[in-house]
Design a protein around this motif. Sequence first.
Motif, short mmCIF file in Angstrom:
data_model
loop_
_atom_site.label_atom_id
_atom_site.label_comp_id
_atom_site.label_asym_id
_atom_site.label_seq_id
_atom_site.Cartn_x
_atom_site.Cartn_y
_atom_site.Cartn_z
N PRO A 165 -9.21 -7.62 33.94
CA PRO A 165 -9.60 -8.42 32.91
C PRO A 165 -8.48 -9.34 32.03
O PRO A 165 -6.99 -9.23 31.76
N ALA A 166 -8.81 -10.48 31.72
CA ALA A 166 -8.45 -11.32 31.18
C ALA A 166 -7.93 -10.95 29.90
O ALA A 166 -7.67 -10.81 29.31
N VAL A 167 -8.50 -9.54 29.19
CA VAL A 167 -9.24 -9.24 28.28
C VAL A 167 -9.82 -8.89 28.16
O VAL A 167 -10.59 -8.12 28.84
N SER A 168 -9.22 -7.52 27.31
CA SER A 168 -10.59 -5.96 27.05
C SER A 168 -10.85 -5.49 25.19
O SER A 168 -9.61 -5.95 25.06
N VAL A 169 -11.55 -5.04 25.51
CA VAL A 169 -12.26 -5.77 23.51
C VAL A 169 -12.98 -4.38 23.91
O VAL A 169 -13.79 -3.92 24.66
N ILE A 170 -12.52 -3.29 22.50
CA ILE A 170 -12.96 -2.03 21.81
C ILE A 170 -13.76 -1.92 21.05
O ILE A 170 -12.65 -2.41 19.74
N THR A 171 -14.20 -2.21 20.54
CA THR A 171 -15.49 -1.54 18.94
C THR A 171 -15.38 -0.33 18.54
O THR A 171 -14.43 0.23 19.60
N PRO A 172 -15.89 -0.32 17.57
CA PRO A 172 -15.83 0.90 16.75
C PRO A 172 -16.22 2.31 17.78
O PRO A 172 -17.49 2.52 18.03
N VAL A 173 -15.29 3.46 18.42
CA VAL A 173 -16.11 4.37 18.51
C VAL A 173 -16.53 5.27 17.98
O VAL A 173 -15.67 5.79 17.12
N ASP A 174 -17.58 5.76 18.38
CA ASP A 174 -18.94 6.69 17.57
C ASP A 174 -18.57 7.53 18.58
O ASP A 174 -19.44 7.57 20.02
N TYR A 175 -19.79 8.49 17.57
CA TYR A 175 -20.49 9.37 18.97
C TYR A 175 -21.56 8.87 19.32
O TYR A 175 -22.80 8.93 18.52
N ASP A 176 -21.84 8.88 20.69
CA ASP A 176 -23.08 8.53 21.11
C ASP A 176 -22.99 7.98 22.72
O ASP A 176 -21.92 9.22 23.60
N HIS A 177 -23.99 8.95 23.63
CA HIS A 177 -23.95 8.97 24.93
C HIS A 177 -23.67 10.82 25.15
O HIS A 177 -22.34 11.45 26.54
#
Length: 290
Positions: A9-21
């Motif tokens: 990927p050109a760039v990877s982005v990680i938003t705030p990790v929280d409890y889901d799925h």
Amino acid sequence: DATNIFDTPAVSVITPVDYDHLEMLGPELSKIAWEKAGIIKADRPVVCARQRDEALAVIEAEAQAVGAPLTLVGRDADIWRDRGRLMVQASDRLLDLPPPALPGPHQFDNAGLAALALLALDDPRITEAALGRGAETATWPGRFQRLKDGPLGRLAAARGSDLWLDGAHNPHGAEALARTCAEMGARDRRPLVLVVGQFARKDPRGFFAAFRDLPLKVIATTFDSPTALSPEALAEAAAAEGLPVATAPDVSAAVALALTGGGPPPRVVICGGLHFVGEVLALSPETWPS
């Protein structure tokens, strides 16, 4: 959550990790972060939002293991709101951008993270002016979207109410939605009614806990899915968190119920899940973005 479509990927982005799925990714936050960290690829830049310590440790370890340069908000960069403007401090520049078009204080963080990801592309065509235009013109259906048209929008307008639609469905999303509602309520103290529909696999009590400090009423309803919670089960979860609640068989009946009674016209927010949001938008193409 399918993070491995591209090897480079050109760039990877990680938003705030929280409890889901949790049924697929969890239940521990570190396990969820490990799954999310699958987007990190060798020698490719990663831009990461502020994280809880447990999630951050996993993300940092994965980035180091594959040699991915990591830009972490709060350490290598920063994002904040100043007099209504979006401020983004990158490693080599300070951006002063217009506020994002998307409502809610959390959208400043989202827009700032997107700006940092675009800067990581190191493309001279991506100017500060271009980033500003992106922030102030972005649209995102079902993310605190104002419904003025369609059958439900017109029903609300006839009562003098404003109607909003948001896909928040987990505790983290509920906290962001609650902050948005609180900010709007501070400017306009009309009554607040939440119309909520959720899947049975979600955490309804965790969702409703985010709204305990707001003066509001909940109307629990359901949508067309065999795994949707019943209005009664959803109402039980809301009541367990101390929220006043009623039930309705579908979203149209729920909005109609929210608009009944005397007093000032309420602000009505339909929320609880993206499948539910899709059902609302499917009622009329007038609600779709042009």
